[in-house]
Every structure is written in C-alpha cells, then in structure tokens.
Design a protein around this motif. Structure first.
Motif, PDB file in Angstrom:
ATOM      1  N   ARG A 195       0.817  -1.211   0.000  1.00  0.00           N
ATOM      2  CA  ARG A 195       0.000   0.000   0.000  1.00  0.00           C
ATOM      3  C   ARG A 195       0.856   1.269   0.000  1.00  0.00           C
ATOM      4  O   ARG A 195       0.580   2.208  -0.750  1.00  0.00           O
ATOM      5  CB  ARG A 195      -0.924  -0.003   1.229  1.00  0.00           C
ATOM      6  CG  ARG A 195      -1.951   1.080   1.182  1.00  0.00           C
ATOM      7  CD  ARG A 195      -2.859   1.068   2.386  1.00  0.00           C
ATOM      8  NE  ARG A 195      -3.619  -0.155   2.519  1.00  0.00           N
ATOM      9  CZ  ARG A 195      -4.801  -0.225   3.147  1.00  0.00           C
ATOM     10  NH1 ARG A 195      -5.335   0.859   3.665  1.00  0.00           N
ATOM     11  NH2 ARG A 195      -5.440  -1.370   3.254  1.00  0.00           N
ATOM     12  N   ALA A 196       1.900   1.287   0.825  1.00  0.00           N
ATOM     13  CA  ALA A 196       2.733   2.492   0.901  1.00  0.00           C
ATOM     14  C   ALA A 196       3.450   2.749  -0.420  1.00  0.00           C
ATOM     15  O   ALA A 196       3.523   3.885  -0.898  1.00  0.00           O
ATOM     16  CB  ALA A 196       3.755   2.354   2.035  1.00  0.00           C
ATOM     17  N   MET A 199       1.084   4.082  -2.961  1.00  0.00           N
ATOM     18  CA  MET A 199       0.737   5.481  -2.733  1.00  0.00           C
ATOM     19  C   MET A 199       1.801   6.398  -3.357  1.00  0.00           C
ATOM     20  O   MET A 199       1.472   7.361  -4.053  1.00  0.00           O
ATOM     21  CB  MET A 199       0.638   5.712  -1.234  1.00  0.00           C
ATOM     22  CG  MET A 199      -0.273   6.826  -0.881  1.00  0.00           C
ATOM     23  SD  MET A 199      -0.488   6.829   0.905  1.00  0.00           S
ATOM     24  CE  MET A 199      -0.805   8.567   1.083  1.00  0.00           C
ATOM     25  N   GLU A 222      -4.661  -3.982  -1.802  1.00  0.00           N
ATOM     26  CA  GLU A 222      -3.750  -3.147  -1.013  1.00  0.00           C
ATOM     27  C   GLU A 222      -3.243  -1.985  -1.864  1.00  0.00           C
ATOM     28  O   GLU A 222      -3.232  -0.836  -1.434  1.00  0.00           O
ATOM     29  CB  GLU A 222      -2.565  -3.977  -0.512  1.00  0.00           C
ATOM     30  CG  GLU A 222      -2.870  -4.888   0.660  1.00  0.00           C
ATOM     31  CD  GLU A 222      -3.256  -4.132   1.923  1.00  0.00           C
ATOM     32  OE1 GLU A 222      -3.018  -2.915   2.006  1.00  0.00           O
ATOM     33  OE2 GLU A 222      -3.813  -4.762   2.830  1.00  0.00           O
ATOM     34  N   GLY A 226      -3.882   2.183  -1.766  1.00  0.00           N
ATOM     35  CA  GLY A 226      -2.813   3.183  -1.802  1.00  0.00           C
ATOM     36  C   GLY A 226      -3.053   4.211  -2.896  1.00  0.00           C
ATOM     37  O   GLY A 226      -2.935   5.424  -2.673  1.00  0.00           O
ATOM     38  N   ILE A 229      -5.978   6.543  -1.924  1.00  0.00           N
ATOM     39  CA  ILE A 229      -5.659   7.587  -0.934  1.00  0.00           C
ATOM     40  C   ILE A 229      -4.857   8.710  -1.602  1.00  0.00           C
ATOM     41  O   ILE A 229      -5.114   9.900  -1.375  1.00  0.00           O
ATOM     42  CB  ILE A 229      -4.883   6.977   0.257  1.00  0.00           C
ATOM     43  CG1 ILE A 229      -5.757   5.955   0.991  1.00  0.00           C
ATOM     44  CG2 ILE A 229      -4.453   8.059   1.236  1.00  0.00           C
ATOM     45  CD1 ILE A 229      -4.992   5.048   1.944  1.00  0.00           C
ATOM     46  N   GLN A 233      -6.102  12.565  -1.908  1.00  0.00           N
ATOM     47  CA  GLN A 233      -5.346  13.703  -1.357  1.00  0.00           C
ATOM     48  C   GLN A 233      -5.008  14.728  -2.430  1.00  0.00           C
ATOM     49  O   GLN A 233      -4.856  15.910  -2.137  1.00  0.00           O
ATOM     50  CB  GLN A 233      -4.090  13.186  -0.646  1.00  0.00           C
ATOM     51  CG  GLN A 233      -4.467  12.541   0.675  1.00  0.00           C
ATOM     52  CD  GLN A 233      -3.279  11.965   1.416  1.00  0.00           C
ATOM     53  OE1 GLN A 233      -2.143  12.064   0.980  1.00  0.00           O
ATOM     54  NE2 GLN A 233      -3.548  11.345   2.552  1.00  0.00           N
ATOM     55  N   ASP A 250     -11.045  -3.885   3.845  1.00  0.00           N
ATOM     56  CA  ASP A 250     -10.870  -2.452   3.617  1.00  0.00           C
ATOM     57  C   ASP A 250     -11.428  -2.023   2.268  1.00  0.00           C
ATOM     58  O   ASP A 250     -12.050  -0.975   2.138  1.00  0.00           O
ATOM     59  CB  ASP A 250      -9.364  -2.120   3.616  1.00  0.00           C
ATOM     60  CG  ASP A 250      -8.930  -1.517   4.925  1.00  0.00           C
ATOM     61  OD1 ASP A 250      -9.710  -1.625   5.897  1.00  0.00           O
ATOM     62  OD2 ASP A 250      -7.833  -0.952   4.971  1.00  0.00           O
TER      63      ASP A 250
ATOM     64  N   SER B 154      -0.867  13.174   6.103  1.00  0.00           N
ATOM     65  CA  SER B 154      -1.409  13.818   4.900  1.00  0.00           C
ATOM     66  C   SER B 154      -1.456  15.336   5.007  1.00  0.00           C
ATOM     67  O   SER B 154      -1.642  16.019   4.006  1.00  0.00           O
ATOM     68  CB  SER B 154      -2.810  13.283   4.622  1.00  0.00           C
ATOM     69  OG  SER B 154      -3.676  13.613   5.695  1.00  0.00           O
ATOM     70  N   LEU B 226       4.076   6.416   8.822  1.00  0.00           N
ATOM     71  CA  LEU B 226       3.633   5.517   7.734  1.00  0.00           C
ATOM     72  C   LEU B 226       2.184   5.087   7.941  1.00  0.00           C
ATOM     73  O   LEU B 226       1.374   5.141   7.011  1.00  0.00           O
ATOM     74  CB  LEU B 226       4.540   4.290   7.637  1.00  0.00           C
ATOM     75  CG  LEU B 226       4.146   3.326   6.514  1.00  0.00           C
ATOM     76  CD1 LEU B 226       4.528   3.891   5.151  1.00  0.00           C
ATOM     77  CD2 LEU B 226       4.769   1.957   6.681  1.00  0.00           C
ATOM     78  N   ARG B 229       0.005   7.869   7.081  1.00  0.00           N
ATOM     79  CA  ARG B 229      -0.010   8.171   5.648  1.00  0.00           C
ATOM     80  C   ARG B 229      -0.859   7.160   4.869  1.00  0.00           C
ATOM     81  O   ARG B 229      -1.636   7.541   4.011  1.00  0.00           O
ATOM     82  CB  ARG B 229       1.435   8.156   5.137  1.00  0.00           C
ATOM     83  CG  ARG B 229       1.612   8.433   3.676  1.00  0.00           C
ATOM     84  CD  ARG B 229       3.070   8.805   3.400  1.00  0.00           C
ATOM     85  NE  ARG B 229       3.533   8.306   2.118  1.00  0.00           N
ATOM     86  CZ  ARG B 229       3.290   8.902   0.948  1.00  0.00           C
ATOM     87  NH1 ARG B 229       2.590   9.998   0.902  1.00  0.00           N
ATOM     88  NH2 ARG B 229       3.755   8.386  -0.170  1.00  0.00           N
ATOM     89  N   ILE B 230      -0.738   5.880   5.193  1.00  0.00           N
ATOM     90  CA  ILE B 230      -1.495   4.876   4.441  1.00  0.00           C
ATOM     91  C   ILE B 230      -2.796   4.530   5.148  1.00  0.00           C
ATOM     92  O   ILE B 230      -3.503   3.608   4.752  1.00  0.00           O
ATOM     93  CB  ILE B 230      -0.664   3.605   4.149  1.00  0.00           C
ATOM     94  CG1 ILE B 230      -0.257   2.887   5.439  1.00  0.00           C
ATOM     95  CG2 ILE B 230       0.566   3.933   3.335  1.00  0.00           C
ATOM     96  CD1 ILE B 230       0.505   1.587   5.189  1.00  0.00           C
ATOM     97  N   THR B 231      -3.113   5.265   6.207  1.00  0.00           N
ATOM     98  CA  THR B 231      -4.365   5.143   6.964  1.00  0.00           C
ATOM     99  C   THR B 231      -4.671   3.725   7.461  1.00  0.00           C
ATOM    100  O   THR B 231      -5.826   3.368   7.618  1.00  0.00           O
ATOM    101  CB  THR B 231      -5.588   5.685   6.175  1.00  0.00           C
ATOM    102  OG1 THR B 231      -5.899   4.794   5.111  1.00  0.00           O
ATOM    103  CG2 THR B 231      -5.352   7.063   5.637  1.00  0.00           C
ATOM    104  N   THR B 232      -3.614   2.927   7.707  1.00  0.00           N
ATOM    105  CA  THR B 232      -3.791   1.625   8.359  1.00  0.00           C
ATOM    106  C   THR B 232      -2.484   1.240   9.044  1.00  0.00           C
ATOM    107  O   THR B 232      -1.423   1.688   8.633  1.00  0.00           O
ATOM    108  CB  THR B 232      -4.066   0.455   7.375  1.00  0.00           C
ATOM    109  OG1 THR B 232      -3.152   0.556   6.298  1.00  0.00           O
ATOM    110  CG2 THR B 232      -5.469   0.403   6.882  1.00  0.00           C
ATOM    111  N   GLN B 234      -0.177  -1.729   9.134  1.00  0.00           N
ATOM    112  CA  GLN B 234      -0.010  -2.928   8.305  1.00  0.00           C
ATOM    113  C   GLN B 234       1.063  -3.824   8.903  1.00  0.00           C
ATOM    114  O   GLN B 234       2.230  -3.434   8.946  1.00  0.00           O
ATOM    115  CB  GLN B 234       0.458  -2.530   6.906  1.00  0.00           C
ATOM    116  CG  GLN B 234      -0.549  -1.756   6.116  1.00  0.00           C
ATOM    117  CD  GLN B 234      -1.388  -2.663   5.261  1.00  0.00           C
ATOM    118  OE1 GLN B 234      -1.513  -3.846   5.541  1.00  0.00           O
ATOM    119  NE2 GLN B 234      -1.995  -2.136   4.235  1.00  0.00           N
TER     120      GLN B 234
END
Lengths: 308, 310
Positions: A195-196, A199, A222, A226, A229, A233, A250, B154, B226, B229-232, B234
C-alpha cells in the motif's frame, strides 16, 4: 475431535472409539474425507473450511480437517496419516507447488482420490477446484473498459514481479487491453503488492500525467487502496476510476462508501463447497469434472451488500 | 590522486545529486515543478527519519536490521490506539514511539551487556518484531483511524508536508546533538576507536545504549508516520526499509566502520534515493531496469564521493 480439549475429553473419546467404533461406523455409512488446509489462521482459508463443513453436512459425509500451518512437510505427513486411516477421499489445499506434490503422489499411489482446492501442485491430482487469476484481472479490466466506453488512458500497478499472481493478472489484463485498442496503457510499474509503495507510485504518476489518467488497475486491493488515498489527497479521485482485486475488508468498505469503484471477489465458499462435492462424486462413482473453475465476481457499489 | 586540496564533506554527493536532478529536469520538464518537489520531499520523509535514526548506530560501528519490522510493529500499535473517538492523538503517537524505543533499548542491552554482534541481535529483533506485529494485529491490517491521526501523514504546514517537517525537526536535533553535545561527540569517539574511547573515560556501553534506543524511537516515529499516511497499521509493511535507510546513510558518507559521517550527509543520501525513485517513475522506466539503475546510481554516487575526497 479437533475441537475437544483436555484429558477428560480425550479419554472419553478414546472410550467411545474402543467401544462403539464399529457401531458408529456402520450407523453413519457415509464416506470419510480427509482435508489438509494451508493455514486456518488465514481468513480466506477459514471461509473455505466453513463452506466445506456446511457442504459435508448437506451431503451426509464426514470430514476430518487438519491444519498444515503453512508447512508442506506437515501437509505430506497429514496426507500419509489419512492414507493409513484408509479415508475414502482426500482434499488438499496445497501449501506449495513443489513441496506439497508428494502428498498427491502418495494418495494416487494408494488408490485414494485426491482433490486439490484453491492452488495447484506440480503433480496432477484426481481433480482440481479453484479460480483463474487471469480471469480476475480480465473482469477488472473489462469493468474499466465499460466505464470508459472503450476509450481512455489506463495505468496498471503490478504485483511483485515474477510471482505467479502478478504474471497471471498481467496476462488477463493485457488480453482485455488487446481487445480494446481505444484503451491506452500509458504507464505500468510494480508497487510490490504494498500500500505504501502504491501510494508513492500514484503520487509520481499524478505528477507525470495528472488528470490524463482515466483509470488505475491495481493487481491487488492493497495497492488499489494506496492509489485511492493518493488520488483523494490530490483531489483527483472523482476523475479517475480505481479497481483492485481480492475483495479484502478495507476494499469492500471503500466500495460501500463510494470511494473505490470496484474490486473482484474470489469465491472461497464456492471453492470449498465444490471441492467437497467433487470428492463425494468421485467416491460415489458419479460423473465429475477434472477441473472445476469457480468464477470470480465483480463487486461494485450495486452489489457490495452481498459481500462482507 | 592529483587533488591534494581537501573537499568539503559531501560535495561530491551534492554534485551527483545536482547532475541527476538537472538530467531529470531536461528529460521530463514535470520534474522541477513545485508540485513534484513537494511530492519528493514527502516521499523521502519516512526513509529519511529511519536513516537519521540508523546514522547513530552506524556511527558507533554497529548496524540495525530491525528497522523495517519495527516500522510495522509500531505502526500496528499506534493504529490500535488511533480509532476515532477513543484516545487523543498524542496517545497513539507516544505508544508507537515508546514501543520503538523499547525494542531499540533491547537491541542495545543485547549488544552491550550481551556482547553479541549487532548484526545477529538486530536480525533476531527483525524476525521477532515482525511476528509481534502479526500477533498484535491478528495478521490483518488495523484500519478505521481517526482523521486527527491520519492528518500527521497527509497534512501540511506552510506548503510543506507534515512528514517533511517531522524529518527536518529530527534531522536538525540530531545534527546539533551529534556535533555539539558531549554525548554526541562520544558517539564518534566510540565508532572511531572503541578501546581508545574507553581508555579516555567514555562510557562506551551508555553511548551505544543511547544510539540503539534513539534508532528504535525513530523507527517508531517512522512507523507512526507511515500508518498515518497509508491510513492503516499494516503488519507486513516496511519489508526491506532498513536497507534503503542504511543505503541513504552510507551514500551520505557515514562509514560502515563507524566514527565518520553525520546527519547532513544522510539527508543528502535520502534525497538521492528519493530522486532516483521519483525520477524513474516519472520517466516510466520499466520495473526491471529501475532496479538495475538504482543499484548502479547508488554505487556510482558513493564512488564519486569517495574519489573526490581522496
């Protein structure tokens, strides 16, 4: 047997077995199926397990479920003990393509039918029940094609390069792209199922292409989350369609809230039920299919309530 | 070898960075825009915070391989306390940082009192912390986080993203600590020559304890940023992050043997890695080539830096 705990229960069971084994066996009559599952702490496998229990009850068969805890060695041992117990059929949810293959070979050699469920082994089992990853990607990309009326700029987030899931989902997506010349794949990159990373990748794509991107296909949810989001934003989400695969909790929540456009659901319950049904057909010498493919389902806001 | 004049530290690296950025700007005009530069400094923040933390440990001649796992563990812990309407935002943030500091302190104790190699100790922590992250989360992402918490990752202030402000704050504080405080100078002494440092009255074990604990706390901070930023939270986040962080530090001129280097170089190193990642994405270079190019640029930058210095 697996749920009982404590020595008292074990003694009671042992007593039962000694005393009434033959009578209960003849009273039940139904076939016995041994099941070895990949890992029952995985949500997806738990759903397969539940569906198997329900189907077995419906068909009047007894199933013995063992948890291999991700160890192929343990899985092979479990199948060996099923063979020793002379079960009527075995259902295998393989841990690994190669390392779980001996389980299949041993069952076949012992003349016991074995059905693989969800994933494959190198050795060919009596029957296979599962889904095709290519199809999941095809469904996702076809949804994008439909939403864009076959015309627009698409980007694709790849899984971990070289893994079976990534290769198959890539193949499926490209089949649809080939059929829709109006869809242009303007960028594709791996975000390693993460996910990161997805993003950051989406943020970079937004810098590069901005609102020229019409849709993003992420090979798992996942990464779709990312991308979602990052787009939110950048206040671009209303201009870009985002679709993932897997229907994780999710992603389903995001579809329900109207944030994520769609995901693709792999039918664990369907696979579990079909595996038991196929095994029973083989035991009862009824006609069966050697390869049963359970379809994926597209999840959008219209039907998300059916999934949880 | 003809150069006898001493170059200021990191000049070679700064030149490499400038050349790379100029090249990218020429190839892709979108690279040098305010939007992308903001994007770039946001993306390097997490690796930057980790790199600043591991600079302490590398300066002592140690190493910390547990950073990625700590990011996952602390992110999960922070997320557990960050559901809407439960606790003030300070609670998850402190919990994440404290958990990281605790794990770092455990690394420190094992390295100093346990007399074990940092590689082995932190490898063990890497494995255990990953397991704890999975246990704490039940193997599933911890989601539904409050907006107060997600704003850490964010939000922005004066046009600069909040994670970047956090990185700037920890980098500035660390720079001052390492250069101007007695304990900071002892960190260099320990890394330069441990026996000599001990002989001249430096509490070697105390210095190392501080370094590993600070490093763990920074990993906790990075985990919080982190997760926000990724809203979870993990449990499988952060795999391999320790290597990017260590790469940033080494590119920045800190020796793997300890004793030389510093935070300013680390920030340049993190920027270089960030520029490579961002630039190659902008150029839409294929994933396979990206990996090859990244490796070549990292080694090339270090080589350039070292050869200018000699």
């Amino acid at each position: 047997m697996k749920r009982s705990s404590g020595p008292v229960a074990a003694l009671a069971l042992a007593g039962c077995l000694l005393q009434a084994c033959s009578s209960s066996g003849s009273a039940k009559k139904g076939p016995v199926i041994g099941v070895s599952l990949l890992n029952v702490s995985n949500e997806f496998i738990v759903m397969i397990n539940q569906a198997m229990d329900a189907k077995a009850k419906e068909l009047g068969v007894q199933i013995i479920v063992n948890d291999a805890q991700r160890s192929a060695d343990r899985q092979v041992e479990q199948v060996e003990s099923f063979i020793a117990q002379k079960v009527d059929a075995i259902i295998l949810n393989p841990c690994e393509v190669e390392a779980s293959s001996p389980a299949v070979d041993k069952a076949i050699a012992a003349g016991i039918p074995i059905v693989n469920v969800n994933s494959e082994t190198r050795s060919t089992p009596t029957a296979f029940v599962g889904s095709r990853d290519e199809e999941a990607a095809r469904i996702a990309m076809e949804y994008i094609a439909k939403r864009l009326n076959g015309k627009g700029n698409v980007t694709m987030m790849q899984g971990f390069m070289g893994q079976a899931g990534q290769i198959k989902r890539d193949t499926g997506a490209r089949e649809v792209l080939a059929k829709n010349p109006g869809l242009k794949l303007i960028a594709q990159q791996t975000a390693e199922w993460d996910r990161a990373k997805a993003m950051s990748l989406m943020e970079n794509w937004i810098q590069s292409y901005g609102a020229r991107i019409n849709a993003v296909f992420a090979q798992n949810d996942e990464m779709a989350m990312g991308a979602l989001i990052a787009l939110e934003q950048a206040r671009l989400k209303d201009k870009v369609i985002v679709v993932g695969v897997d229907a994780i909790a999710d992603a389903l929540a995001a579809v329900r809230d109207g944030r994520l456009d769609a995901t693709v659901f792999q039918d664990a319950r369907g696979q579990g039920a079909a595996a038991v049904e196929t095994a029973v057909r083989i035991v009862r010498k009824q006609p069966y299919e050697k390869s049963v493919m359970i379809p994926f389902q597209l999840v959008t806001r219209d039907n998300v309530a059916q999934f949880h | 070898m003809t150069k006898t004049r001493k170059w200021p530290p990191q000049l070679g690296l700064a030149i490499a960075l400038a050349v790379l950025m100029a090249g990218l700007a020429a190839a892709r005009p979108g690279f040098i825009t305010l939007g992308n530069l903001v994007n770039l400094v946001r993306q390097i923040s997490i690796n930057g915070i980790l790199a600043v933390g591991v600079t302490y440990v590398l300066l002592t001649g140690g190493v910390d391989l547990s950073l990625g796992s700590l990011v996952a563990l602390t992110g999960v812990i922070a997320a557990t306390f960050a559901h809407p309407g439960e606790y003030a935002v300070v609670v998850p943030v402190s919990a994440g940082i404290a958990a990281g500091a605790l794990c770092g302190a455990i690394n420190g104790v094992l390295v100093t009192r346990g007399r074990m190699a940092p590689f082995v100790v932190t490898l063990g922590m890497m494995t255990s912390a990953r397991g704890l992250a999975l246990l704490a989360s039940g193997g599933r992402p911890v989601s539904n986080l409050s907006t107060a918490f997600t704003r850490i990752g964010s939000g922005d202030f004066a046009g600069i993203p909040a994670p970047t402000w956090i990185l700037l704050a920890v980098a500035a504080a660390s720079h001052v600590f390492l250069r101007n405080m007695r304990m900071g100078r002892h960190v260099y002494a320990v890394g330069g020559n441990e026996s000599a440092a001990r002989a001249s009255g430096v509490h070697v074990n105390k210095v190392k304890m501080v370094c590993y604990t600070v490093c763990g706390a920074m990993a906790g901070l990075a985990g919080v940023v982190l997760a926000s930023r990724i809203t979870t939270g993990q449990p499988n986040a952060g795999i391999g992050y320790e290597l990017d962080a260590i790469a940033a530090v080494v590119i920045g001129g800190t020796s793997l043997n300890g004793g030389t280097g510093g935070v300013s170089g680390t920030i340049l190193g993190a920027l270089l890695i960030g520029v490579i990642n961002n630039g190659l994405d902008l150029l839409n270079v294929s994933s396979y080539y990206q990996q090859v190019i990244k490796g070549v640029i990292i080694v090339g930058a270090v080589w350039l830096d070292r050869s200018k210095k000699s």
